[in-house]
Design an enzyme around this catalytic site. Structure first.
Site, PDB file in Angstrom:
ATOM      1  N   ASP A   1      21.164  82.874 -44.038  1.00  0.00           N
ATOM      2  CA  ASP A   1      22.113  83.261 -44.774  1.00  0.00           C
ATOM      3  C   ASP A   1      22.418  82.047 -45.970  1.00  0.00           C
ATOM      4  OD1 ASP A   1      21.643  85.410 -43.307  1.00  0.00           O
ATOM      5  OD2 ASP A   1      23.741  85.755 -42.761  1.00  0.00           O
ATOM      6  N   ASP A   2      23.390  82.867 -46.994  1.00  0.00           N
ATOM      7  CA  ASP A   2      24.203  82.118 -47.654  1.00  0.00           C
ATOM      8  C   ASP A   2      23.550  81.453 -48.992  1.00  0.00           C
ATOM      9  OD1 ASP A   2      25.919  83.404 -45.981  1.00  0.00           O
ATOM     10  OD2 ASP A   2      26.983  81.344 -45.235  1.00  0.00           O
TER      11      ASP A   2
ATOM     12  N   HIS B   1      22.558  89.444 -49.812  1.00  0.00           N
ATOM     13  CA  HIS B   1      23.922  89.057 -48.556  1.00  0.00           C
ATOM     14  C   HIS B   1      25.271  89.192 -49.630  1.00  0.00           C
ATOM     15  CE1 HIS B   1      25.647  87.351 -45.145  1.00  0.00           C
ATOM     16  NE2 HIS B   1      26.154  86.146 -45.673  1.00  0.00           N
TER      17      HIS B   1
ATOM     18  N   HIS C   1      29.262  87.319 -51.502  1.00  0.00           N
ATOM     19  CA  HIS C   1      29.700  87.106 -50.030  1.00  0.00           C
ATOM     20  C   HIS C   1      31.042  87.606 -49.970  1.00  0.00           C
ATOM     21  CE1 HIS C   1      29.955  84.920 -46.462  1.00  0.00           C
ATOM     22  NE2 HIS C   1      28.564  84.788 -46.460  1.00  0.00           N
TER      23      HIS C   1
ATOM     24  N   HIS D   1      21.500  79.071 -41.683  1.00  0.00           N
ATOM     25  CA  HIS D   1      21.978  79.148 -42.752  1.00  0.00           C
ATOM     26  C   HIS D   1      21.430  78.055 -43.594  1.00  0.00           C
ATOM     27  CE1 HIS D   1      25.150  81.094 -40.440  1.00  0.00           C
ATOM     28  NE2 HIS D   1      25.444  81.671 -41.597  1.00  0.00           N
TER      29      HIS D   1
HETATM   30 NI    NI Z   1      27.302  84.493 -45.176  1.00  0.00          NI
END
Ligand code: NI
Length: 290
Positions: free
Chosen positions: A99-100, A150, A154, A241
């Protein structure tokens, strides 16, 4: 004897306080995320903490929802024949997810490892980071990795109006597709937050997780490694991540070690296909067991 005992107790106490210090310094490390302005550092960190704090709740919720669904509806979301588990030659499939990102310094190292071992993963990217790290994103897509959304910036979708949420989703999908030339089939909600309004309007299957590396908190290769390797199971979706060097360090060991244990690294959509799960918009998925 008493002296020896006292020494032992003291040395354990020193060790514990050292471990504590290391943990603390790890938490105060500056986020390598070059997108984050320094004033958003703490906010970002807090957000991630919320996300992880909710993990247990989320997983529980998912399980509950799935049993509700299977009892109230004829369509099966995640179960399939259990006879496969008795086949000793049956392969074990897992989906590593990040993620991210993207964040080239870390994403590229992860891609190096995946490429070296012929493994695939899924990246749930933040739309407003895509243009800056387009080369890494394109590389991931070209290697056969799956790119999910995602959101664009965010945001916690529970706090948005339906039109704001739709905007977050469409902008992120546009940004991804412009780079990869492919569509987007899945999303992961920031902080794992997806209430009924989100589920009814998001327009994508919601991919959660069943194994949490806690890499955002630990920033430690060995802890990341243990959290994944100790908890992994056939059909698990693993949360990491691609922002932290220690995450890339851990992936360098996790991938070959789990391959040696008979696991095959596939994308989320591949895992679901293999397990006969038809992904549906607004439904949460956290694993796909045999
Ligand atoms: Ni996230």
């Amino acid at each position: 004897m008493k002296n020896n005992l006292l020494k032992k107790v003291l040395s354990i106490a020193v060790c514990l306080s050292l471990i504590g210090m290391v943990g603390c310094s790890g938490d105060t490390n500056v986020d390598p995320d070059s997108d984050s302005a320094s004033n958003s550092q703490n906010v970002s960190s807090d957000t991630e903490q919320t996300e992880a704090t909710q993990t247990t709740t989320t997983t529980t919720t998912t399980t509950t929802e799935k049993s509700d669904e299977s009892s109230s509806s004829s369509s099966e979301k995640s179960t399939s024949s259990t006879s496969k588990t008795t086949d000793p030659n049956a392969k074990k499939y897992i989906a590593l997810t990040f993620d991210d990102g993207p964040y080239s310094p870390v994403t590229n190292r992860i891609l190096d490892t995946l490429e070296k071992h012929g493994a695939k993963a899924t990246f749930f990217v933040v739309g407003d980071r895509v243009a800056q790290y387009a080369t890494s994103l394109k590389r991931a897509s070209d290697l056969g990795c799956e790119i999910g959304s995602h959101t664009y910036s965010h945001k916690n979708l529970n706090r948005l109006s339906v039109s704001e949420m739709s905007n977050e989703m469409s902008k992120s999908v546009d940004a991804i597709s412009r780079v990869t030339g492919k569509g987007v089939a899945i999303m992961r909600p920031p902080e794992g937050a997806a209430n009924d309004t989100v589920k009814n309007n998001v327009g994508f299957p919601l991919i959660m997780w069943s194994v949490d590396s806690l890499d955002w908190k630990n920033r430690n290769m060995q802890m990341n490694y243990n959290n994944v390797v100790d908890d992994v199971f056939d059909g698990s979706i693993i949360l990491m991540h691609d922002l932290y060097p220690a995450t890339a360090d851990a992936v360098e060991r996790i991938v070959p070690d789990l391959i040696a244990k008979g696991y095959v690294f596939v994308t989320v959509s591949e895992l679901m296909r293999i397990r006969g799960v038809a992904l549906e918009s607004g439904v949460k998925y956290s694993s796909a067991k045999p």
